[in-house]
Design an enzyme around this catalytic site. Structure first.
Site, PDB file in Angstrom:
ATOM      1  N   LYS A 158      -3.545  12.268  -0.612  1.00  0.00           N
ATOM      2  CA  LYS A 158      -2.843  11.105  -1.185  1.00  0.00           C
ATOM      3  C   LYS A 158      -2.496  11.337  -2.650  1.00  0.00           C
ATOM      4  O   LYS A 158      -3.250  11.998  -3.370  1.00  0.00           O
ATOM      5  CB  LYS A 158      -3.744   9.877  -1.132  1.00  0.00           C
ATOM      6  N   GLY A 164       4.202   3.255  -1.480  1.00  0.00           N
ATOM      7  CA  GLY A 164       5.298   3.352  -0.519  1.00  0.00           C
ATOM      8  C   GLY A 164       5.117   4.473   0.490  1.00  0.00           C
ATOM      9  O   GLY A 164       6.073   4.920   1.109  1.00  0.00           O
ATOM     10  N   LYS A 201     -11.162  11.118   3.673  1.00  0.00           N
ATOM     11  CA  LYS A 201     -11.387  11.274   5.111  1.00  0.00           C
ATOM     12  C   LYS A 201     -10.345  10.426   5.835  1.00  0.00           C
ATOM     13  O   LYS A 201     -10.080   9.291   5.439  1.00  0.00           O
ATOM     14  CB  LYS A 201     -12.802  10.772   5.437  1.00  0.00           C
ATOM     15  N   TYR A 202      -9.732  10.975   6.874  1.00  0.00           N
ATOM     16  CA  TYR A 202      -8.752  10.215   7.642  1.00  0.00           C
ATOM     17  C   TYR A 202      -9.495   9.374   8.670  1.00  0.00           C
ATOM     18  O   TYR A 202     -10.308   9.888   9.447  1.00  0.00           O
ATOM     19  CB  TYR A 202      -7.765  11.164   8.325  1.00  0.00           C
ATOM     20  N   HIS A 235       3.513   4.555   7.549  1.00  0.00           N
ATOM     21  CA  HIS A 235       2.572   3.902   6.628  1.00  0.00           C
ATOM     22  C   HIS A 235       3.169   2.698   5.904  1.00  0.00           C
ATOM     23  O   HIS A 235       2.592   2.226   4.938  1.00  0.00           O
ATOM     24  CB  HIS A 235       2.014   4.889   5.588  1.00  0.00           C
ATOM     25  N   LYS A 237       4.557  -1.324   6.173  1.00  0.00           N
ATOM     26  CA  LYS A 237       4.378  -2.495   7.034  1.00  0.00           C
ATOM     27  C   LYS A 237       5.696  -3.042   7.578  1.00  0.00           C
ATOM     28  O   LYS A 237       6.699  -3.077   6.860  1.00  0.00           O
ATOM     29  CB  LYS A 237       3.700  -3.602   6.224  1.00  0.00           C
ATOM     30  N   GLU A 275      -6.645  -4.051  -0.524  1.00  0.00           N
ATOM     31  CA  GLU A 275      -6.362  -3.531   0.824  1.00  0.00           C
ATOM     32  C   GLU A 275      -7.553  -2.734   1.382  1.00  0.00           C
ATOM     33  O   GLU A 275      -8.179  -1.952   0.654  1.00  0.00           O
ATOM     34  CB  GLU A 275      -5.127  -2.635   0.780  1.00  0.00           C
ATOM     35  N   ARG A 292       0.497  -7.192  -7.793  1.00  0.00           N
ATOM     36  CA  ARG A 292       1.785  -7.913  -7.812  1.00  0.00           C
ATOM     37  C   ARG A 292       1.838  -8.843  -6.607  1.00  0.00           C
ATOM     38  O   ARG A 292       0.943  -8.806  -5.764  1.00  0.00           O
ATOM     39  CB  ARG A 292       2.933  -6.904  -7.686  1.00  0.00           C
TER      40      ARG A 292
HETATM   41  P1  ADP Z   1       0.727   3.227  -0.143  1.00  0.00           P
HETATM   42  O1  ADP Z   1       0.262   2.602  -1.428  1.00  0.00           O
HETATM   43  O2  ADP Z   1       1.473   4.511  -0.345  1.00  0.00           O
HETATM   44  O3  ADP Z   1       1.414   2.267   0.767  1.00  0.00           O
HETATM   45  P2  ADP Z   1      -1.931   2.915   1.067  1.00  0.00           P
HETATM   46  O4  ADP Z   1      -3.117   3.526   0.420  1.00  0.00           O
HETATM   47  O5  ADP Z   1      -1.741   1.435   0.873  1.00  0.00           O
HETATM   48  O6  ADP Z   1      -0.612   3.696   0.612  1.00  0.00           O
HETATM   49  O7  ADP Z   1      -1.975   3.232   2.622  1.00  0.00           O
HETATM   50  C1  ADP Z   1      -0.896   2.883   3.458  1.00  0.00           C
HETATM   51  C2  ADP Z   1      -1.263   3.121   4.900  1.00  0.00           C
HETATM   52  O8  ADP Z   1      -1.595   4.511   5.096  1.00  0.00           O
HETATM   53  C3  ADP Z   1      -2.480   2.370   5.410  1.00  0.00           C
HETATM   54  O9  ADP Z   1      -2.185   1.053   5.808  1.00  0.00           O
HETATM   55  C4  ADP Z   1      -2.867   3.243   6.595  1.00  0.00           C
HETATM   56  O10 ADP Z   1      -2.010   3.047   7.685  1.00  0.00           O
HETATM   57  C5  ADP Z   1      -2.620   4.650   6.064  1.00  0.00           C
HETATM   58  N1  ADP Z   1      -3.841   5.204   5.434  1.00  0.00           N
HETATM   59  C6  ADP Z   1      -4.130   5.268   4.128  1.00  0.00           C
HETATM   60  N2  ADP Z   1      -5.321   5.869   3.923  1.00  0.00           N
HETATM   61  C7  ADP Z   1      -5.808   6.192   5.141  1.00  0.00           C
HETATM   62  C8  ADP Z   1      -6.994   6.833   5.619  1.00  0.00           C
HETATM   63  N3  ADP Z   1      -7.923   7.279   4.784  1.00  0.00           N
HETATM   64  N4  ADP Z   1      -7.148   6.966   6.955  1.00  0.00           N
HETATM   65  C9  ADP Z   1      -6.216   6.529   7.819  1.00  0.00           C
HETATM   66  N5  ADP Z   1      -5.072   5.935   7.438  1.00  0.00           N
HETATM   67  C10 ADP Z   1      -4.862   5.760   6.117  1.00  0.00           C
END
Ligand code: ADP
Length: 444
Positions: A158, A164, A201-202, A235, A237, A275, A292
């Protein structure tokens, strides 16, 4: 209260902010690009200032043009909406330096929580559960791989300053790590001017659940319940609801109380979202905080009866929260579908001229949109053109109202994702609440 608020955004959220300002007797100024001269938010604001050509970095992302517009119109506050300037600490800081109130938390807080790695470390230090992951950014591939081996595959790479869904890569095995690592770094550098990435970790097939919080400048913080946001593509919504179907009261209580604890610990003010991912065994893990208003705020408004944009304005003006947690009462169920100007099968953008439009209505149906007859959907901006929000006494009623509203919605001249939502609303797994973040890719 503020006399005049400048809205540094466009589309449905600009219109949403105009509505809240009008109800509070606040004058509005909008800034706009040349391509938006006839847009609804421009027509409905009290004043308008054209700040540049259609390209966002020459108009809606241009700090000095926005601030000049605020100065010449004597605006005393700026609402950034979501996207564009909403999470830019330099912009928030520049507003305050010019004596203009930024409607959101302080610049330092935006900077702190905008760094996902720092936010994760704060959560961890408070005992809020986080997934195993690196405490620092990792720039070297060898170190990154050895860390991934240590926590075990699959992992997710990440961007520390990400958002986004950009810069995010899921890696299932060591053999594909190298490619994904370099691709994540390149994407991160291109999107955020900073290539720092970290590894987490995923979590397999989790649900995305988030908590809405609200805090004044006098130390009072409350939550407005949770939202379920697992229906996602890449990823991002697509459909959200509140309350989260099937969430037990114990987990709800824990989630909301750790969210409040987290924001209190950083003296957060205004509205924000914490979140979490919820795994199959019911364990939850903090992933990030958004400083925000969210696109999906209407579902919370529908179940709580609280106008969150009006609250943002009042909190930014230094007013105290009038409610204690026990005063917040939730009623019924609400669902939102984000309608975009895209082909519903391949998700190719479909900008163009709208020839015929009918917006649904009736009991329990709300549509937040800046569409009007004969308008043109531009290719320069996000394809979100309308949010259909329904409310019912329970999930079943909110769902049947959503199906009915989507049937009624007529948008001719461009492709939209309405057919996709109609199909989802007929799917047994979705209807019975069997959803997680991988639901949509299975469904498609
Ligand atoms: P962004 O800020 O880029 O939108 P987020 O951290 O809010 O990223 O994560 C967006 C989405 O990515 C989550 O709702 C989920 O679907 C997926 N995700 C993020 N981190 C993980 C993780 N560790 N394991 C599985 N899915 C993840």
């Amino acid at each position: 209260m503020f006399y005049k608020v400048l809205i540094a955004n466009r589309g449905e959220i600009a219109l949403r902010i105009i509505r809240a300002c009008k109800e509070l007797g606040i004058r509005t100024v909008v800034v706009h690009s040349t391509v938006d001269s006839n847009a609804l938010h421009v027509r409905l604001a009290d004043e308008k200032v054209c700040i540049g050509p259609p390209e966002p970095n020459r108009s809606y992302l241009n700090i000095s043009s926005i601030l000049s517009a605020a100065e010449i119109t004597d605006a005393d506050a700026i609402h950034p909406g979501y996207g564009f300037m909403a999470e830019n600490p330099d912009f928030a800081e520049a507003c305050e330096k010019c004596g203009i109130r930024f409607i959101g938390p302080e610049a330092e807080i935006i900077r702190l929580m905008g760094d996902k790695l720092k936010a994760r470390n704060i959560a961890k230090s408070l005992g809020v559960p986080v997934l195993p992951g690196s405490e620092k950014g990792i720039s070297d591939e060898k170190n990154a791989l050895s860390f991934a081996n240590e926590i075990g595959f699959p992992v997710i790479i990440k961007a520390s300053g990400g958002g986004g869904g950009r810069g995010m890569k899921i890696v299932h095995s060591p053999s594909s790590f190298s490619n994904s690592f370099h691709a994540a770094k390149a994407e991160t550098a291109a999107a955020f001017n900073n290539d720092e990435v970290y590894i987490e970790k995923y979590c397999e097939s989790p649900r995305h659940v988030e908590v809405q919080i609200m805090a004044d400048r006098h130390g009072n913080t409350i939550h407005l319940g949770e939202r379920e946001c697992s229906i996602q593509r890449r990823h991002q919504k697509l459909l959200e609801e509140s309350p989260c179907p099937g969430l037990d009261d114990k987990t709800r209580k824990e989630l909301t109380s750790v969210a409040v604890k987290l924001v209190k610990s950083i003296n957060y003010t205004n509205v924000g979202t914490v979140e979490f991912l919820l795994d199959k065994d019911g364990n939850f893990f903090f992933i990030e905080m958004n400083t925000r208003i969210q696109v999906e705020h209407p579902v919370t408004e529908m179940v709580s009866g609280i106008d969150m944009i009006k609250k943002q304005l009042k909190l930014a003006n230094g007013e105290r929260l009038k409610y204690k947690q026990k005063d917040i009462k939730f009623s019924g169920h609400s669902i939102e579908c984000r309608i975009t100007a895209e082909d519903p099968k391949r998700f190719v953008p479909s900008p163009g001229h709208i020839k015929n439009l009918h917006i649904p209505g009736g009991l329990g149906v709300r549509v937040d949109s800046a569409l009007h007859n004969s308008c043109t959907v531009s290719s320069y901006y996000d394809p979100l053109i309308a949010k259909v929000i329904t409310h019912g006494r329970d999930r079943e009623e909110a769902l049947s109202r959503m199906s009915r509203a989507l049937e009624e919605f007529i948008i001719e001249g461009i492709f939209t994702t309405i057919p996709l939502y109609k199909n989802i609303l007929n799917d047994h797994d979705f209807l019975s609440g069997r959803i997680d973040v991988e639901y949509l890719s299975r469904f498609l």
